[in-house]
Enzyme design. Structure first.
Site, PDB file in Angstrom:
ATOM      1  N   SER A   1      -9.475   1.542   3.521  1.00 46.59           N
ATOM      2  CA  SER A   1      -8.662   2.379   2.650  1.00 46.59           C
ATOM      3  C   SER A   1      -7.688   1.586   1.774  1.00 46.59           C
ATOM      4  CB  SER A   1      -7.861   3.384   3.493  1.00 46.59           C
ATOM      5  OG  SER A   1      -6.949   2.728   4.374  1.00 46.59           O
TER       6      SER A   1
ATOM      7  N   LYS B   1       0.824  -1.206   0.000  1.00 44.29           N
ATOM      8  CA  LYS B   1       0.000   0.000   0.000  1.00 44.29           C
ATOM      9  C   LYS B   1       0.861   1.260   0.000  1.00 44.29           C
ATOM     10  CE  LYS B   1      -3.882   1.766   2.857  1.00 44.29           C
ATOM     11  NZ  LYS B   1      -4.678   1.415   4.062  1.00 44.29           N
TER      12      LYS B   1
ATOM     13  N   SER C   1      -9.850  -1.015   7.387  1.00 46.56           N
ATOM     14  CA  SER C   1      -9.220  -0.719   6.107  1.00 46.56           C
ATOM     15  C   SER C   1      -8.499  -1.905   5.469  1.00 46.56           C
ATOM     16  CB  SER C   1      -8.242   0.451   6.257  1.00 46.56           C
ATOM     17  OG  SER C   1      -8.964   1.652   6.426  1.00 46.56           O
TER      18      SER C   1
END
Length: 551
Positions: free
Chosen positions: A215, A135, A239
């Protein structure tokens, strides 16, 4: 922060992403991923798009890939190139998922070096030569670490985060970085999951007009589409679990401290953690072995977790783990019901009982009572932790006030759909010595942990809590923001306890997840229970890249 998401009408979304396309020049870094308008994707991508797969890597687990490399059928360089080709076919062209925000320019050379090590008889372990996506809020050289923000589009950390160093030590190839909800969804109370100023919008590979959630949206969409073998997400509250559930993945949020958070753009030191996202529990456990081996790197929670890191999470997996297990089915979590989800849950309960588990209905006595305290904690800890990260990593901006000013000065590009209300609220908070913060922190931990999960599991002598993860993926809407359907993982997130989601079924082709939660350091137990469930459920299906589910 509870995972949010966003839902648009075609014309609005096309405009949203067209605006995002103009930002490609701002997203400096090796091989940036220019987003494409969804209208173009809708015109080009056929229903049930099927990409080529000459090396048979789609849906293939790490153990199979490792065996093929060990047997000489495959090399890491060929495997890495195959994933790069698949990114070009699915992320840049075809359905244009927009999941990968940047590629590692050294990925192929790193893969070739690992091939030479294997030839010399020195494989590093099960992940040797396996490509991994991470990420874009995790430091990984030589790439940018931006948290999706244009304010950090030139921010190149000088060293890897400890978890990235651990992956490289284990022999993994860092393939690139994935898009995310900007600032991990902690900028606005009406944000759009999967959208960032730097990366644009990530699309759900099961239906392109549906949210990939956030997220860790980019990791979720990318691993679902087999753009890498496995991926790393981060979570504060949902997330990892939400994008995993909505993209048909296994997602595991470890106990806070099991994986070092050093080198990760933070929200909350009380709740933040990185964790694996994969297409199987075994792959998630294998990746967790590497992540948990990371040096603490100044993370006090990781330092306090000494003794937990040496576990072999793969060896702990037991296909018979459900036999004799006591599971509590959480009621009253607020997840919106859906007939397909209800039917999938009933099939699941039947399968769990047939596997030898006892399942009883339970309720958390403190359900939702921690919400206000959690929000107060996140505001305080975000300001404190973010400013420390910006300063220590020599970022282009150094304070939250500077970020707020940057967004205002670049509002057309950074705030075309939603504002920065959470930034502005956090900026007003004082230091972590404030009595209001210390009271909220103690209250949140106790309500979710000691008085919540711990008390409930002790009362009913439970091995784990289970519940539907969330509602099916909702339509993207930049006007109204995310139409989030509730979640069941909140207590584990606030308490810092482990949680796991495993595919449970589908609703009209949209994946559904089943969450397992447990006490602090129950990580191996949860993975084993989830593994046993996965073996009997076999509920994951590959995405078909449909443009829409509308008639």
């Amino acid at each position: 922060m509870p995972a949010l998401s966003f839902a648009p009408r075609p014309s609005a979304l096309a405009f949203a992403l067209a605006c995002a396309c103009t930002l490609a020049g701002c997203a400096s870094g090796a091989a940036p991923r220019p987003p494409q308008p969804i209208a173009k994707a809708a015109a080009q991508a056929p229903r049930d798009f099927v990409p080529g797969d000459p090396l048979r890597i789609a849906e293939t687990d790490t153990a199979t890939l490792a065996a093929r490399m060990a047997g000489g059928e495959l090399t890491s360089a060929r495997l890495t190139q195959a994933y790069l080709d698949r990114i070009a076919a699915l992320d840049d062209a075809g359905p244009q998922l927009n999941a990968v925000i940047e590629l590692n320019p050294n990925a192929l050379s790193e893969a070739r070096a690992l091939d030479e090590e294997r030839k010399a008889g020195h494989p590093r372990g099960p992940l040797h030569g396996i490509p991994v996506l991470i990420k874009d809020n995790i430091d990984a050289t030589p790439m940018v670490n931006s948290a999706g923000s244009l304010a950090l589009a030139t921010h190149r950390p000088k060293q890897d985060a400890p978890l990235v160093a651990a992956l490289r030590k284990a022999g993994a190839v860092i393939l690139g970085k994935t898009n995310l909800s900007e600032w991990a969804n902690f900028r606005s109370d009406r944000s759009i999951s999967g959208w960032s100023g730097r990366g644009g919008l990530t699309r759900n590979p099961y239906a392109l007009d549906r949210s990939a959630c956030g997220s860790s949206s980019g990791t979720g969409a990318a691993i679902a589409a087999s753009l890498a073998a496995v991926g790393v997400g981060t979570e504060t509250d949902g997330s990892i679990l939400c994008p995993s559930a909505m993209n048909g993945l296994v997602g595991f949020k470890p106990s806070v401290g099991l994986v070092s958070r050093a080198g990760i753009v933070p929200i909350s030191h009380s709740q933040d953690t990185a964790g694996p996202m994969a297409r199987s529990v075994a792959d998630a456990a294998q990746l967790l072995n590497a992540l948990a081996a990371a040096e603490a790197g100044g993370d006090s929670a990781a330092q306090a977790a000494a003794g937990q890191h040496a576990q072999d999470f793969v060896a702990a997996l037991d296909a018979d783990a459900l036999h004799g297990a006591r599971l509590g089915l959480l009621q009253g979590t607020g997840v919106k019901t859906h007939p397909d989800q209800d039917a999938a849950l009933q099939r699941t309960l039947k399968a769990l009982r047939e596997a030898g588990a006892t399942v009883i209905d339970v309720r958390l006595p403190t359900q939702g009572k921690w919400d206000a305290a959690e929000f107060e904690v996140l505001l305080y800890e975000f300001k404190d932790g973010l400013q420390r990260y910006l300063r220590d990593s020599d970022a282009p901006v150094k304070t939250l006030d500077e970020l707020i000013a940057f967004n205002r000065a670049n509002a057309a590009r950074e705030m075309p759909f939603f504002g920065q209300e959470l930034f502005e609220q956090a900026a007003k908070k004082g230091p972590l010595t404030d009595a209001a913060y210390r009271k909220a922190a103690a209250q949140a931990r106790s309500l979710a942990g000691a008085q919540g999960i711990d008390a409930l599991m002790k009362k009913h002598k439970l091995d784990a809590l289970i519940a539907p993860a969330t509602a099916p993926a909702f339509t993207v809407d930049p006007v109204n923001g995310d139409a989030f359907g509730g979640s069941s993982w909140g207590a584990a997130a606030v308490a810092g306890y482990p949680s796991l989601t495993v595919p449970m079924g589908e609703a009209h082709g949209l994946p559904l997840g089943l969450v397992f939660m447990g006490r602090r350091w129950d990580d191996a137990k949860l993975l084993s229970l989830g593994y046993a469930y996965e073996q009997i459920a076999q509920a994951r299906t590959a995405p078909k890249y449909r443009v829409t589910l509308s008639p």
